[in-house]
Design a protein around this motif. Sequence first.
Motif, PDB file in Angstrom:
ATOM      1  N   GLY A   1       0.847  -1.184   0.000  1.00 36.62           N
ATOM      2  CA  GLY A   1       0.000   0.000   0.000  1.00 36.62           C
ATOM      3  C   GLY A   1       0.881   1.232   0.000  1.00 36.62           C
ATOM      4  N   ASP A   2       0.676   2.110   0.984  1.00 35.19           N
ATOM      5  CA  ASP A   2       1.510   3.313   1.104  1.00 35.19           C
ATOM      6  C   ASP A   2       2.693   3.115   2.041  1.00 35.19           C
ATOM      7  OD1 ASP A   2      -0.167   4.752  -0.586  1.00 35.19           O
ATOM      8  OD2 ASP A   2      -1.472   5.402   1.059  1.00 35.19           O
ATOM      9  N   THR A   3       2.813   1.942   2.640  1.00 37.05           N
ATOM     10  CA  THR A   3       3.837   1.703   3.654  1.00 37.05           C
ATOM     11  C   THR A   3       5.114   1.170   3.023  1.00 37.05           C
ATOM     12  OG1 THR A   3       2.142   1.206   5.310  1.00 37.05           O
ATOM     13  CG2 THR A   3       4.385   0.514   5.802  1.00 37.05           C
ATOM     14  N   LEU A   4       6.236   1.839   3.270  1.00 37.11           N
ATOM     15  CA  LEU A   4       7.531   1.381   2.790  1.00 37.11           C
ATOM     16  C   LEU A   4       7.966   0.178   3.617  1.00 37.11           C
ATOM     17  CD1 LEU A   4      10.014   1.944   0.939  1.00 37.11           C
ATOM     18  CD2 LEU A   4      10.954   3.294   2.836  1.00 37.11           C
ATOM     19  N   ARG A   5       8.211  -0.935   2.955  1.00 36.24           N
ATOM     20  CA  ARG A   5       8.611  -2.160   3.650  1.00 36.24           C
ATOM     21  C   ARG A   5      10.072  -2.521   3.430  1.00 36.24           C
ATOM     22  NH1 ARG A   5       5.068  -2.896   7.659  1.00 36.24           N
ATOM     23  NH2 ARG A   5       2.935  -3.301   6.921  1.00 36.24           N
ATOM     24  N   MET A   6      10.633  -2.165   2.285  1.00 40.23           N
ATOM     25  CA  MET A   6      11.978  -2.637   1.955  1.00 40.23           C
ATOM     26  C   MET A   6      12.594  -1.764   0.875  1.00 40.23           C
ATOM     27  SD  MET A   6      13.015  -6.594   1.020  1.00 40.23           S
ATOM     28  CE  MET A   6      11.656  -6.773  -0.151  1.00 40.23           C
ATOM     29  N   VAL A   7      13.924  -1.632   0.921  1.00 35.91           N
ATOM     30  CA  VAL A   7      14.694  -0.915  -0.093  1.00 35.91           C
ATOM     31  C   VAL A   7      15.897  -1.776  -0.460  1.00 35.91           C
ATOM     32  CG1 VAL A   7      16.079   1.134  -0.630  1.00 35.91           C
ATOM     33  CG2 VAL A   7      13.981   1.366   0.736  1.00 35.91           C
ATOM     34  N   SER A   8      16.173  -1.878  -1.746  1.00 35.59           N
ATOM     35  CA  SER A   8      17.303  -2.675  -2.212  1.00 35.59           C
ATOM     36  C   SER A   8      18.148  -1.862  -3.182  1.00 35.59           C
ATOM     37  CB  SER A   8      16.793  -3.942  -2.899  1.00 35.59           C
ATOM     38  OG  SER A   8      17.863  -4.820  -3.188  1.00 35.59           O
ATOM     39  N   ILE A   9      19.467  -1.973  -3.019  1.00 36.79           N
ATOM     40  CA  ILE A   9      20.426  -1.330  -3.919  1.00 36.79           C
ATOM     41  C   ILE A   9      21.067  -2.426  -4.761  1.00 36.79           C
ATOM     42  CG2 ILE A   9      22.420   0.194  -4.097  1.00 36.79           C
ATOM     43  CD1 ILE A   9      20.055   1.491  -2.698  1.00 36.79           C
ATOM     44  N   ILE A  10      21.021  -2.258  -6.092  1.00 42.12           N
ATOM     45  CA  ILE A  10      21.464  -3.303  -7.019  1.00 42.12           C
ATOM     46  C   ILE A  10      22.336  -2.680  -8.105  1.00 42.12           C
ATOM     47  CG2 ILE A  10      20.713  -5.118  -8.602  1.00 42.12           C
ATOM     48  CD1 ILE A  10      17.924  -4.908  -7.239  1.00 42.12           C
ATOM     49  N   ASP A  11      23.490  -3.292  -8.375  1.00 41.82           N
ATOM     50  CA  ASP A  11      24.339  -2.867  -9.489  1.00 41.82           C
ATOM     51  C   ASP A  11      24.043  -3.711 -10.715  1.00 41.82           C
ATOM     52  OD1 ASP A  11      25.644  -0.922  -7.999  1.00 41.82           O
ATOM     53  OD2 ASP A  11      27.294  -2.255  -7.425  1.00 41.82           O
ATOM     54  N   VAL A  12      24.047  -3.052 -11.884  1.00 48.54           N
ATOM     55  CA  VAL A  12      23.826  -3.747 -13.154  1.00 48.54           C
ATOM     56  C   VAL A  12      25.179  -4.005 -13.804  1.00 48.54           C
ATOM     57  CG1 VAL A  12      22.692  -3.674 -15.398  1.00 48.54           C
ATOM     58  CG2 VAL A  12      21.604  -2.585 -13.415  1.00 48.54           C
ATOM     59  N   LEU A  13      25.491  -5.276 -14.039  1.00 48.48           N
ATOM     60  CA  LEU A  13      26.749  -5.685 -14.654  1.00 48.48           C
ATOM     61  C   LEU A  13      26.487  -6.156 -16.078  1.00 48.48           C
ATOM     62  CD1 LEU A  13      28.012  -7.901 -11.674  1.00 48.48           C
ATOM     63  CD2 LEU A  13      28.355  -5.435 -11.993  1.00 48.48           C
ATOM     64  N   ASP A  14      27.540  -6.429 -16.805  1.00 48.95           N
ATOM     65  CA  ASP A  14      27.312  -6.895 -18.175  1.00 48.95           C
ATOM     66  C   ASP A  14      26.935  -8.368 -18.244  1.00 48.95           C
ATOM     67  OD1 ASP A  14      29.773  -8.150 -17.799  1.00 48.95           O
ATOM     68  OD2 ASP A  14      30.880  -6.728 -19.046  1.00 48.95           O
ATOM     69  N   ASP A  15      27.081  -9.109 -17.125  1.00 46.56           N
ATOM     70  CA  ASP A  15      26.663 -10.513 -17.117  1.00 46.56           C
ATOM     71  C   ASP A  15      25.713 -10.831 -15.965  1.00 46.56           C
ATOM     72  OD1 ASP A  15      28.419 -10.399 -14.975  1.00 46.56           O
ATOM     73  OD2 ASP A  15      29.331 -12.359 -15.407  1.00 46.56           O
TER      74      ASP A  15
END
Length: 248
Positions: A155-169
């Motif tokens: 809903g409007d409640t923040l539950r989780m945050v994730s930081i992700i790097d995009v690699l070529d593989d």
Amino acid sequence: MTSLRDLPLSALQFYLTATYPCSYLDNRDARSQVATPSFLISPKVYSELVRHGFRRSGTFTYRPRCDSCAACIPVRIDVNAFRPNRTQRRTWNRLQSLQASLKPLNDNPEYFELYKHYQKTRHLDGGMSNDSHDQYEKFLLQSHVDTLLVEFREGDTLRMVSIIDVLDDGLSSVYTFFDPDQPQSGYGTYNILWQIELCRQLQLPYLYLGFWIKDSRKMVYKSNFQPLHGLIDDTWQLLSPSASAHSE
């Protein structure tokens, strides 16, 4: 796999840090090999470094190089070979109500409040327990590579945050923090499953999970994602289920 000497990194330098207390194994000292300068580590170069066992914290790109210990094993999931176990399937189905949104790296006060609450609840034993805004910004909001921020809301409640790097593989899972007031929520498991699915959508073969230590309680969750491959003696190889698997 090519060696670091084969990479187009003529201006890149590597140095060893001084020893510091290990964050994962008691009564041990750790040491890291650091790649510098950070502004020369492009997304392509970083992708190659990750394949050689490096990862990053902010703009700090490193891999373990301890004097008398080789317990840290870089690991990755072959997303095409992965099949969720029964517990993972239940978690995936139960949390389908979470709405994921891709965002640029940004200093959202709501994210920082969740981060502080997560740190105080989950990391009181040191290492990651520093909840200052300066530490948070340097750790998660600074990047010299292609990075995604994903927020998950119920809903409007923040539950989780994730930081992700995009690699070529593949994708490299940098860090995830979530609402710790629901300890049986399965948010962490759901997040890895979500990243595996994103790899498939992007047609990227691997999800890199950083380092795994067999005897570290904090890292046992990674061994639940089978088959798991580890970088051992500069070669990616399947970790035997008897060595890495954890029961459902």
